[in-house]
Design a protein around this motif. Structure first.
Motif, PDB file in Angstrom:
ATOM      1  N   ARG A   1       0.930  -1.221   0.043  1.00 48.90           N
ATOM      2  CA  ARG A   1      -0.070  -0.089   0.054  1.00 48.90           C
ATOM      3  C   ARG A   1       0.744   1.325   0.099  1.00 48.90           C
ATOM      4  NH1 ARG A   1      -3.724   0.085   4.793  1.00 48.90           N
ATOM      5  NH2 ARG A   1      -5.451  -0.680   3.326  1.00 48.90           N
ATOM      6  N   TYR A   2       0.370   2.391  -0.671  1.00 51.12           N
ATOM      7  CA  TYR A   2       1.233   3.397  -0.896  1.00 51.12           C
ATOM      8  C   TYR A   2       1.314   4.005   0.789  1.00 51.12           C
ATOM      9  CZ  TYR A   2       1.663   8.417  -1.294  1.00 51.12           C
ATOM     10  OH  TYR A   2       2.280   9.938  -1.218  1.00 51.12           O
TER      11      TYR A   2
ATOM     12  N   SER B   1      -0.248  -0.141  -5.158  1.00 50.79           N
ATOM     13  CA  SER B   1      -1.174  -1.343  -5.105  1.00 50.79           C
ATOM     14  C   SER B   1      -1.703  -2.084  -6.165  1.00 50.79           C
ATOM     15  CB  SER B   1      -2.381  -0.879  -3.976  1.00 50.79           C
ATOM     16  OG  SER B   1      -3.156   0.235  -4.716  1.00 50.79           O
TER      17      SER B   1
ATOM     18  N   GLU C   1      -8.851   0.748   4.169  1.00 51.55           N
ATOM     19  CA  GLU C   1      -8.148   1.564   3.052  1.00 51.55           C
ATOM     20  C   GLU C   1      -7.233   2.411   4.042  1.00 51.55           C
ATOM     21  OE1 GLU C   1     -10.321   1.408  -1.070  1.00 51.55           O
ATOM     22  OE2 GLU C   1     -10.899   2.731   0.314  1.00 51.55           O
TER      23      GLU C   1
ATOM     24  N   PHE D   1      -4.326  -4.129   3.076  1.00 49.56           N
ATOM     25  CA  PHE D   1      -4.644  -4.020   1.814  1.00 49.56           C
ATOM     26  C   PHE D   1      -5.050  -5.160   1.026  1.00 49.56           C
ATOM     27  CE2 PHE D   1      -0.117  -3.771   2.938  1.00 49.56           C
ATOM     28  CZ  PHE D   1       0.388  -4.916   2.387  1.00 49.56           C
TER      29      PHE D   1
ATOM     30  N   THR E   1      -8.723  -5.545   1.765  1.00 51.57           N
ATOM     31  CA  THR E   1      -9.518  -4.417   1.019  1.00 51.57           C
ATOM     32  C   THR E   1      -9.776  -5.118  -0.454  1.00 51.57           C
ATOM     33  OG1 THR E   1      -8.606  -2.735   2.055  1.00 51.57           O
ATOM     34  CG2 THR E   1      -9.224  -2.265  -0.097  1.00 51.57           C
TER      35      THR E   1
END
Length: 231
Positions: free
Chosen positions: A2-3, A139, A207, A216, A219
């Motif tokens: 994930r960022y 992602s 998120e 993530f 998600t």
């Protein structure tokens, strides 16, 4: 993956580096004590206390400070990049122990994290990454299965980089896959009782950096319930 949106470095870290003078230049090897703990804590906080690569839940005892751009290149004869080594924008928190941590008893309280030596920052070493958690679209390079496996995105422009990253970080290590599958299984229980609106709210909660392990991956799976054709 994930960022990770990088935040501001701790003031103590800034103050320490500002002491540079003609006789002393700050280096990562000099970073220790409370100041290093402040940096480590800040990294954990901005990542929601999850590993920057695999997303497992971590704390200061079962993680280490990771240099996204390695201090040393693979060639041991290359000099260290001293400035980059203490650049907060280049630092992340990865699962596992620091290189100086000595594991003497496999049955000790850190048993859960011992397998981290087989993946993420500990496994990567100084190898470069094709996909970075500091990429806004990172992602989009990966898919997940309900059985906990991570796979490259089907997009041909992303597949090669994703495959290389999965291999470099060993993100399909058996124990890691099993932990990911367990987290997914727990998250999808009772979904049939949720409305579409409830499911969207649940997805939004995952998120966010929220201390939830493998959020993530969860998600991604939850979104398939909203749009099964997107798998």
């Amino acid at each position: 993956m994930r960022y990770i949106k990088k935040g501001q470095e701790p003031q103590s870290f800034t103050d320490w580096k500002s002491q540079e003078n003609d006789n002393w230049k700050p280096t990562y090897s000099d970073l220790r004590g409370q100041i290093k703990s402040d940096v480590h804590d800040a990294l954990l906080k901005e990542q929601g206390y999850t590993c920057c690569y695999c997303g497992m839940k971590i704390n200061i005892d079962i993680s280490h400070i990771e240099h996204l751009h390695p201090q040393n290149e693979q060639d041991p004869e290359q000099p260290k990049n001293l400035a980059l080594a203490i650049d907060f924008s280049n630092l992340l928190a990865s699962c596992g122990f620091s290189e100086k941590y000595k594991i003497s008893d496999p049955e000790q309280k850190y048993e859960t994290a011992l397998h981290c030596l087989q993946h993420c920052g500990c496994k990567r070493g100084n190898n470069p990454l094709s996909v970075s958690p500091l990429q806004v679209d990172c992602s989009d390079f990966f898919r997940y299965t309900g059985s906990g496996e991570i796979r490259p995105a089907e997009d041909p422009d992303k597949k090669k980089a994703a495959s290389e990253t999965i291999q470099t970080l060993n993100l399909n290590y058996d124990n890691l896959v099993a932990m990911r599958e367990e987290a997914i299984d727990q998250a999808v229980q009772g979904l049939e009782e949720l409305t579409v609106e409830d499911l969207e709210i649940l997805i939004q909660s995952y998120e966010q950096p929220n201390r939830q392990a493998f959020s993530f991956a969860i998600t991604y799976i939850l979104k398939q319930f909203l749009n099964p054709k997107s798998t």
